[in-house]
Scaffold this motif. Sequence first.
Motif, short mmCIF file in Angstrom:
data_model
loop_
_atom_site.label_atom_id
_atom_site.label_comp_id
_atom_site.label_asym_id
_atom_site.label_seq_id
_atom_site.Cartn_x
_atom_site.Cartn_y
_atom_site.Cartn_z
N LYS A 50 0.94 -1.22 0.10
CA LYS A 50 -0.14 -0.14 -0.04
C LYS A 50 0.72 1.39 0.00
CE LYS A 50 -3.70 2.36 2.84
NZ LYS A 50 -4.23 2.25 3.91
N LEU A 51 1.87 1.20 0.69
CA LEU A 51 2.69 2.50 0.91
C LEU A 51 3.49 2.60 -0.46
CD1 LEU A 51 4.27 2.00 4.56
CD2 LEU A 51 2.59 3.79 3.63
N ALA A 52 3.76 1.66 -0.94
CA ALA A 52 4.93 1.61 -2.07
C ALA A 52 3.95 2.17 -3.25
CB ALA A 52 5.16 0.27 -2.49
N GLY A 53 2.77 2.10 -3.23
CA GLY A 53 1.76 2.62 -4.43
C GLY A 53 1.34 3.87 -4.10
N MET A 54 1.80 4.60 -3.09
CA MET A 54 1.22 5.96 -3.00
C MET A 54 2.49 6.88 -3.00
SD MET A 54 -0.10 5.93 0.88
CE MET A 54 -1.38 5.05 0.49
N PRO A 55 2.37 8.10 -3.41
CA PRO A 55 3.35 9.24 -3.11
C PRO A 55 3.62 9.74 -1.82
CG PRO A 55 1.49 10.17 -4.32
CD PRO A 55 1.23 8.64 -4.22
N ALA A 56 4.54 10.21 -1.16
CA ALA A 56 4.70 10.78 -0.10
C ALA A 56 3.88 11.55 0.40
CB ALA A 56 6.26 11.23 0.17
N GLN A 57 3.31 12.42 -0.33
CA GLN A 57 2.37 13.48 0.14
C GLN A 57 0.96 12.73 0.33
OE1 GLN A 57 2.27 15.54 -3.77
NE2 GLN A 57 0.00 15.30 -3.66
N HIS A 58 0.63 11.56 -0.22
CA HIS A 58 -0.56 10.82 0.19
C HIS A 58 -0.21 10.19 1.43
CE1 HIS A 58 -2.14 10.82 -3.99
NE2 HIS A 58 -2.41 12.12 -3.65
N ARG A 59 0.96 9.79 1.77
CA ARG A 59 1.32 9.02 2.80
C ARG A 59 1.48 9.81 4.03
NH1 ARG A 59 6.88 7.34 0.57
NH2 ARG A 59 6.10 6.14 -1.01
N SER A 60 1.55 10.99 3.87
CA SER A 60 1.61 12.04 4.92
C SER A 60 0.10 12.26 5.48
CB SER A 60 2.13 13.36 4.54
OG SER A 60 1.32 13.99 3.64
N ARG A 61 -0.90 11.81 4.84
CA ARG A 61 -2.31 12.02 5.18
C ARG A 61 -2.89 10.76 6.03
NH1 ARG A 61 -3.62 13.66 -0.62
NH2 ARG A 61 -2.63 15.39 -0.86
N LEU A 62 -2.02 10.01 5.98
CA LEU A 62 -2.43 8.60 6.90
C LEU A 62 -2.22 8.83 8.17
CD1 LEU A 62 -0.27 6.00 4.89
CD2 LEU A 62 -2.84 6.38 4.75
N SER A 63 -2.96 8.41 9.16
CA SER A 63 -2.94 8.45 10.55
C SER A 63 -1.75 7.98 11.25
CB SER A 63 -4.08 7.48 11.26
OG SER A 63 -4.21 7.65 12.56
N GLY A 64 -0.94 8.82 11.90
CA GLY A 64 0.31 8.72 12.52
C GLY A 64 1.63 8.84 11.67
N VAL A 65 1.08 9.49 10.47
CA VAL A 65 2.63 9.72 9.56
C VAL A 65 2.47 11.09 9.48
CG1 VAL A 65 3.64 9.06 7.42
CG2 VAL A 65 2.09 7.47 8.32
N SER A 66 3.37 11.72 9.74
CA SER A 66 3.68 12.97 9.72
C SER A 66 4.35 13.37 8.14
CB SER A 66 4.59 13.68 10.87
OG SER A 66 6.23 13.15 10.84
N GLU A 67 4.30 14.69 8.01
CA GLU A 67 4.89 15.06 6.77
C GLU A 67 6.45 14.80 6.68
OE1 GLU A 67 4.92 18.91 3.99
OE2 GLU A 67 3.39 18.80 5.38
N SER A 68 6.98 15.15 7.70
CA SER A 68 8.79 14.77 7.61
C SER A 68 8.86 13.36 7.52
CB SER A 68 9.17 15.59 8.99
OG SER A 68 8.75 14.86 10.12
N ARG A 69 7.98 12.42 8.23
CA ARG A 69 8.24 11.15 7.95
C ARG A 69 7.54 10.29 6.92
NH1 ARG A 69 11.77 9.18 12.13
NH2 ARG A 69 11.52 10.79 13.81
N ALA A 70 6.91 11.13 6.05
CA ALA A 70 6.26 10.32 4.87
C ALA A 70 7.21 9.66 3.86
CB ALA A 70 5.39 11.29 4.29
N ARG A 71 8.28 10.48 3.70
CA ARG A 71 9.08 9.92 2.74
C ARG A 71 10.26 8.68 3.29
NH1 ARG A 71 10.50 13.05 -1.56
NH2 ARG A 71 12.91 12.50 -1.36
N GLN A 72 10.02 8.54 4.62
CA GLN A 72 11.08 7.45 5.25
C GLN A 72 10.07 6.33 5.74
OE1 GLN A 72 12.08 9.55 8.73
NE2 GLN A 72 13.58 11.14 7.54
N VAL A 73 8.78 6.26 5.86
CA VAL A 73 8.10 5.14 6.59
C VAL A 73 8.09 4.08 5.46
CG1 VAL A 73 5.58 6.12 5.51
CG2 VAL A 73 5.74 4.71 7.62
N LEU A 74 8.12 4.10 4.21
CA LEU A 74 7.99 2.86 3.60
C LEU A 74 9.39 2.19 3.70
CD1 LEU A 74 7.33 0.81 1.14
CD2 LEU A 74 8.13 2.62 -0.52
N ALA A 75 10.61 2.98 3.75
CA ALA A 75 11.85 2.41 3.90
C ALA A 75 11.76 1.53 5.44
CB ALA A 75 12.86 3.41 3.99
N GLY A 76 11.19 2.41 6.30
CA GLY A 76 11.16 1.75 7.72
C GLY A 76 10.52 0.39 7.73
#
Length: 106
Positions: A16-42
């Motif tokens: 799911k994370l791999a299929g969305m750009p970072a700006q969309h990940r930042s809208r997920l609950s618990g994912v801040s804008e600053s972590r949106a680019r890192q959450v997939l790698a984590g």
Amino acid sequence: MARTLRRDDLHRVIEKLAGMPAQHRSRLSGVSESRARQVLAGAIVADCAMTALDLDSLEISPWALREGIVLRHLSSLADDRDALPLQTLPARSEDGATVTTLPKQI
């Protein structure tokens, strides 16, 4: 409240994370804008660690590593069996930097 992460659930989250750009990940609950680019790698690192350790699931702690170390140390003060060992420093480090050794406290 204990929370458990199952590896098969993690696989679905990675997809799911791999299929969305970072700006969309930042809208997920618990994912801040600053972590949106890192959450997939984590998530990928967590999956690799679980695979390497042959874990099907693990318990998620609300504490970070630093807090865990502090809590373990504080609990060791009450119980000497779990005390964290203190190590003296050498007079010089491997890279030649000077190390100041503090006197032992009794």
